[in-house]
Motif scaffolding. Structure first.
Motif, PDB file in Angstrom:
ATOM      1  N   PHE A  48     -82.719 -65.157  -8.126  1.00 57.36           N
ATOM      2  CA  PHE A  48     -81.323 -65.059  -7.701  1.00 57.36           C
ATOM      3  C   PHE A  48     -80.853 -63.626  -7.929  1.00 57.36           C
ATOM      4  CE2 PHE A  48     -81.859 -69.478  -9.040  1.00 57.36           C
ATOM      5  CZ  PHE A  48     -81.284 -70.186  -7.992  1.00 57.36           C
ATOM      6  N   MET A  49     -80.139 -63.060  -6.949  1.00 56.00           N
ATOM      7  CA  MET A  49     -79.628 -61.701  -7.058  1.00 56.00           C
ATOM      8  C   MET A  49     -78.173 -61.679  -6.615  1.00 56.00           C
ATOM      9  SD  MET A  49     -82.881 -59.574  -5.567  1.00 56.00           S
ATOM     10  CE  MET A  49     -82.399 -59.948  -3.886  1.00 56.00           C
ATOM     11  N   SER A  50     -77.308 -61.068  -7.424  1.00 52.95           N
ATOM     12  CA  SER A  50     -75.889 -60.996  -7.096  1.00 52.95           C
ATOM     13  C   SER A  50     -75.405 -59.559  -7.122  1.00 52.95           C
ATOM     14  CB  SER A  50     -75.068 -61.823  -8.084  1.00 52.95           C
ATOM     15  OG  SER A  50     -73.683 -61.687  -7.813  1.00 52.95           O
ATOM     16  N   MET A  51     -74.484 -59.239  -6.193  1.00 57.31           N
ATOM     17  CA  MET A  51     -73.945 -57.890  -6.108  1.00 57.31           C
ATOM     18  C   MET A  51     -72.498 -57.823  -6.595  1.00 57.31           C
ATOM     19  SD  MET A  51     -73.823 -59.686  -3.192  1.00 57.31           S
ATOM     20  CE  MET A  51     -73.180 -59.879  -1.531  1.00 57.31           C
ATOM     21  N   GLY A  52     -72.043 -58.855  -7.342  1.00 54.90           N
ATOM     22  CA  GLY A  52     -70.712 -58.796  -7.941  1.00 54.90           C
ATOM     23  C   GLY A  52     -69.611 -58.974  -6.919  1.00 54.90           C
ATOM     24  N   TRP A 103     -64.553 -62.059 -10.730  1.00 53.63           N
ATOM     25  CA  TRP A 103     -65.749 -62.518 -11.427  1.00 53.63           C
ATOM     26  C   TRP A 103     -66.750 -63.043 -10.403  1.00 53.63           C
ATOM     27  CZ3 TRP A 103     -63.835 -65.733 -16.277  1.00 53.63           C
ATOM     28  CH2 TRP A 103     -63.025 -64.904 -17.079  1.00 53.63           C
ATOM     29  N   GLY A 104     -67.527 -62.149  -9.829  1.00 50.57           N
ATOM     30  CA  GLY A 104     -68.454 -62.550  -8.776  1.00 50.57           C
ATOM     31  C   GLY A 104     -69.727 -63.192  -9.263  1.00 50.57           C
ATOM     32  N   SER A 105     -70.047 -63.028 -10.570  1.00 47.97           N
ATOM     33  CA  SER A 105     -71.330 -63.524 -11.079  1.00 47.97           C
ATOM     34  C   SER A 105     -71.209 -64.578 -12.170  1.00 47.97           C
ATOM     35  CB  SER A 105     -72.155 -62.348 -11.640  1.00 47.97           C
ATOM     36  OG  SER A 105     -72.472 -61.430 -10.636  1.00 47.97           O
ATOM     37  N   THR A 106     -70.099 -64.570 -12.907  1.00 45.84           N
ATOM     38  CA  THR A 106     -69.980 -65.405 -14.104  1.00 45.84           C
ATOM     39  C   THR A 106     -70.275 -66.875 -13.831  1.00 45.84           C
ATOM     40  OG1 THR A 106     -68.335 -63.875 -14.993  1.00 45.84           O
ATOM     41  CG2 THR A 106     -68.452 -66.060 -16.001  1.00 45.84           C
ATOM     42  N   PHE A 107     -69.704 -67.416 -12.768  1.00 42.53           N
ATOM     43  CA  PHE A 107     -69.890 -68.833 -12.456  1.00 42.53           C
ATOM     44  C   PHE A 107     -70.735 -69.050 -11.200  1.00 42.53           C
ATOM     45  CE2 PHE A 107     -65.643 -68.559 -14.562  1.00 42.53           C
ATOM     46  CZ  PHE A 107     -65.997 -69.187 -15.751  1.00 42.53           C
ATOM     47  N   TRP A 108     -71.329 -67.975 -10.685  1.00 44.73           N
ATOM     48  CA  TRP A 108     -72.055 -68.056  -9.416  1.00 44.73           C
ATOM     49  C   TRP A 108     -73.176 -69.087  -9.458  1.00 44.73           C
ATOM     50  CZ3 TRP A 108     -76.752 -65.146  -7.577  1.00 44.73           C
ATOM     51  CH2 TRP A 108     -76.917 -65.260  -6.180  1.00 44.73           C
ATOM     52  N   LEU A 297     -73.077 -51.565  -9.156  1.00 41.23           N
ATOM     53  CA  LEU A 297     -72.290 -51.188  -7.983  1.00 41.23           C
ATOM     54  C   LEU A 297     -71.554 -49.869  -8.196  1.00 41.23           C
ATOM     55  CD1 LEU A 297     -71.162 -51.846  -5.167  1.00 41.23           C
ATOM     56  CD2 LEU A 297     -69.369 -53.188  -6.285  1.00 41.23           C
ATOM     57  N   LYS A 298     -71.132 -49.612  -9.436  1.00 48.70           N
ATOM     58  CA  LYS A 298     -70.262 -48.472  -9.709  1.00 48.70           C
ATOM     59  C   LYS A 298     -70.884 -47.151  -9.261  1.00 48.70           C
ATOM     60  CE  LYS A 298     -68.998 -48.217 -13.968  1.00 48.70           C
ATOM     61  NZ  LYS A 298     -68.310 -48.496 -15.227  1.00 48.70           N
ATOM     62  N   ARG A 299     -72.184 -46.976  -9.512  1.00 48.89           N
ATOM     63  CA  ARG A 299     -72.857 -45.738  -9.109  1.00 48.89           C
ATOM     64  C   ARG A 299     -73.612 -45.921  -7.789  1.00 48.89           C
ATOM     65  NH1 ARG A 299     -74.718 -45.719 -14.784  1.00 48.89           N
ATOM     66  NH2 ARG A 299     -76.688 -46.530 -14.018  1.00 48.89           N
ATOM     67  N   PHE A 300     -73.414 -47.068  -7.145  1.00 49.37           N
ATOM     68  CA  PHE A 300     -74.291 -47.438  -6.034  1.00 49.37           C
ATOM     69  C   PHE A 300     -74.072 -46.595  -4.783  1.00 49.37           C
ATOM     70  CE2 PHE A 300     -75.288 -50.315  -2.421  1.00 49.37           C
ATOM     71  CZ  PHE A 300     -76.648 -50.382  -2.624  1.00 49.37           C
ATOM     72  N   ILE A 301     -72.834 -46.474  -4.366  1.00 45.26           N
ATOM     73  CA  ILE A 301     -72.558 -45.775  -3.116  1.00 45.26           C
ATOM     74  C   ILE A 301     -71.453 -44.727  -3.294  1.00 45.26           C
ATOM     75  CG2 ILE A 301     -70.780 -47.343  -2.243  1.00 45.26           C
ATOM     76  CD1 ILE A 301     -73.749 -45.911  -0.217  1.00 45.26           C
ATOM     77  N   GLY A 302     -70.909 -44.634  -4.485  1.00 45.60           N
ATOM     78  CA  GLY A 302     -69.827 -43.691  -4.742  1.00 45.60           C
ATOM     79  C   GLY A 302     -68.474 -44.345  -4.541  1.00 45.60           C
ATOM     80  N   GLY A 303     -67.441 -43.744  -5.088  1.00 41.72           N
ATOM     81  CA  GLY A 303     -66.101 -44.299  -4.951  1.00 41.72           C
ATOM     82  C   GLY A 303     -65.819 -45.347  -6.016  1.00 41.72           C
ATOM     83  N   ASN A 304     -64.644 -45.906  -5.959  1.00 44.96           N
ATOM     84  CA  ASN A 304     -64.204 -46.912  -6.917  1.00 44.96           C
ATOM     85  C   ASN A 304     -64.565 -48.304  -6.401  1.00 44.96           C
ATOM     86  OD1 ASN A 304     -62.226 -48.980  -7.929  1.00 44.96           O
ATOM     87  ND2 ASN A 304     -61.629 -47.257  -9.221  1.00 44.96           N
ATOM     88  N   PHE A 358     -79.433 -64.396  -2.402  1.00 43.46           N
ATOM     89  CA  PHE A 358     -78.683 -63.156  -2.578  1.00 43.46           C
ATOM     90  C   PHE A 358     -77.235 -63.441  -2.222  1.00 43.46           C
ATOM     91  CE2 PHE A 358     -76.952 -59.210  -0.704  1.00 43.46           C
ATOM     92  CZ  PHE A 358     -77.188 -58.312  -1.740  1.00 43.46           C
ATOM     93  N   GLY A 359     -76.309 -63.096  -3.113  1.00 44.05           N
ATOM     94  CA  GLY A 359     -74.914 -63.366  -2.793  1.00 44.05           C
ATOM     95  C   GLY A 359     -73.967 -63.104  -3.928  1.00 44.05           C
TER      96      GLY A 359
END
Length: 426
Positions: A48-52, A103-108, A297-304, A358-359
């Protein structure tokens, strides 16, 4: 360990067991046939993979009016178009108890009710990966592997150390960098075995003392406190189980690394790409059969990340969100290609023998319905190549239950599931 030793072949040398790799040569197949009465079959794996934070809903989802096969791949997933037949969208699912839009992952992987325990402001339940690990983990050095990053704060994942939560709803720790994961998987323990045994014995002694003291305290407690102590005892039993597993594998050297150690301090797409490579190595060497990955995600593509994920149409933030989707899709496409190129002992690919999701629990902005969900791999006998549009409000746990059943996990339900998703099954 007995069933694992029967399943794999070992060489004994200098008092230690050395695990043979899964070999493809005809001579080995003949040897294996004589020893096991059948050619070894690749095990089924689960990931399982999550991107938040969620996705750009206008460009990530295929149209619900274009359900089934041969749907038009949306712009946000254009890099995946060449592998369209190898993954399936699942639309219409959600966790009915979800309340937290950050909370994209806590209860996913649990679908738990945050307020499910009276008197507590937070509670969780066991995640789908740990349900699988409880059954398949006896065969491998690591019952499950949790991967994460030190860059996940502010990335929309929510509380937790990884995607995994144990049977008491407590967070399961993770390896937070590719280098840490690599060394834990493949680097030999530097301490002599006798010292490691002595440390294990010391830990057992401490646990015994704590257990006795806790039992003495239990006699004078009220029901609420006894429940807390019961949970504490379960934690002790979990530690004892891990110590026993460590002891059982102490004489078995770690698998040989298929590539050199990654650089320290990786970030952005390179960090995720390297973690994918390590995931494949862990599965290929049968170091584990269950993996979760809470992606940065924070350093993934730049920006906030927060601003990017709370875009308004036509803004810079929306363009950043779209760029993030494309970058993630490119990496996911690379993972699929690597899984398909990794061959198993019977001639199949690792992709044929894994079920992967993935989700996120968040669709987009603050929306918690129609959770973004992509399923991949051939292990769970799930229809691939589809834009699967289910009834709105279908429990996401129905999808996880379908995956668990598909890889052979014997469980009647998971969380608030109401049954398997028959439309998904081949």
């Amino acid at each position: 360990m007995k069933s694992n030793i029967n399943r794999r072949h070992f060489l004994r040398g200098s008092g230690a067991f050395i695990a043979l790799p899964l070999l493809e040569s005809a001579s080995f197949k003949a040897f294996a046939s004589a020893a096991d009465k059948k050619t070894p079959m690749p095990p089924k794996r689960l990931a399982f993979m999550s991107m938040g934070f969620g996705v750009t809903q206008e460009t990530w989802y295929p149209s619900k009016d274009d359900a089934g096969l041969n749907y038009k791949v949306p712009k946000g997933l254009a890099p995946l178009a060449k592998n369209q037949k190898d993954f399936t969208f699942v639309q219409g699912c959600e966790h009915k108890n979800s309340r937290q839009a950050h909370w994209g992952s806590t209860f996913w992987l649990t679908g738990a009710n945050q307020y499910g325990t009276p008197g507590q402001s937070f509670s969780n339940t066991i995640s789908a990966d740990q349900v699988a690990a409880a059954q398949s983990g006896k065969y491998t050095r690591y019952s499950s592997i949790q991967l994460a990053s030190d860059d996940t704060n502010g990335s929309g994942h929510g509380p937790g150390a990884s995607l995994a939560w144990d049977q008491n709803g407590k967070p399961v720790s993770a390896w937070n960098s590719p280098l840490q994961a690599y060394h834990n998987l493949f680097s030999a323990d530097k301490l002599p075995i006798e010292q490691r045994k002595a440390l294990l014995a010391e830990k057992r002694s401490i646990l015994d003392s704590v257990h006795i003291e806790a039992k003495d305290i239990q006699r004078s407690l009220n029901k609420s406190d006894k429940d807390k102590i019961g949970e504490y005892f379960q934690g002790i039993r979990d530690i004892e189980t891990r110590l026993s597993k460590t002891e059982a594998w102490m004489n078995v050297p770690k698998a040989k690394a298929p590539f050199g150690a990654p650089a320290d301090g990786l970030s952005g797409p390179e960090e995720i790409e390297t973690m994918y490579k390590i995931m494949i190595a862990a599965l290929q060497t049968d170091s584990t059969r269950v993996i979760t990955y809470r992606q940065p995600l924070k350093r993934f593509i730049g920006g906030n990340p927060h601003a990017m994920s709370h875009y308004a149409p036509g803004t810079i933030q929306e363009e950043a969100s779209k760029a993030r989707d494309l970058a993630q899709s490119k990496l996911l496409n690379g993972l699929i290609n690597q899984l398909k190129a990794t061959k198993e002992v019977d001639g199949s690919s690792l992709y044929d023998n894994i079920a992967l999701a993935f989700g996120s629990n968040i669709r987009s902005i603050h929306y918690l319905s129609n959770c973004p969900t992509i399923l991949m791999g051939g292990a769970a006998n799930i229809k691939l190549g589809h834009n699967m549009v289910l009834e709105e409000g279908t429990p996401l746990n129905n999808v996880w239950l379908t995956m668990l059943h598909g890889v052979g996990v014997k469980v009647d339900s998971h969380g608030d599931s109401t049954g398997i998703v028959k439309e998904l099954q081949v």
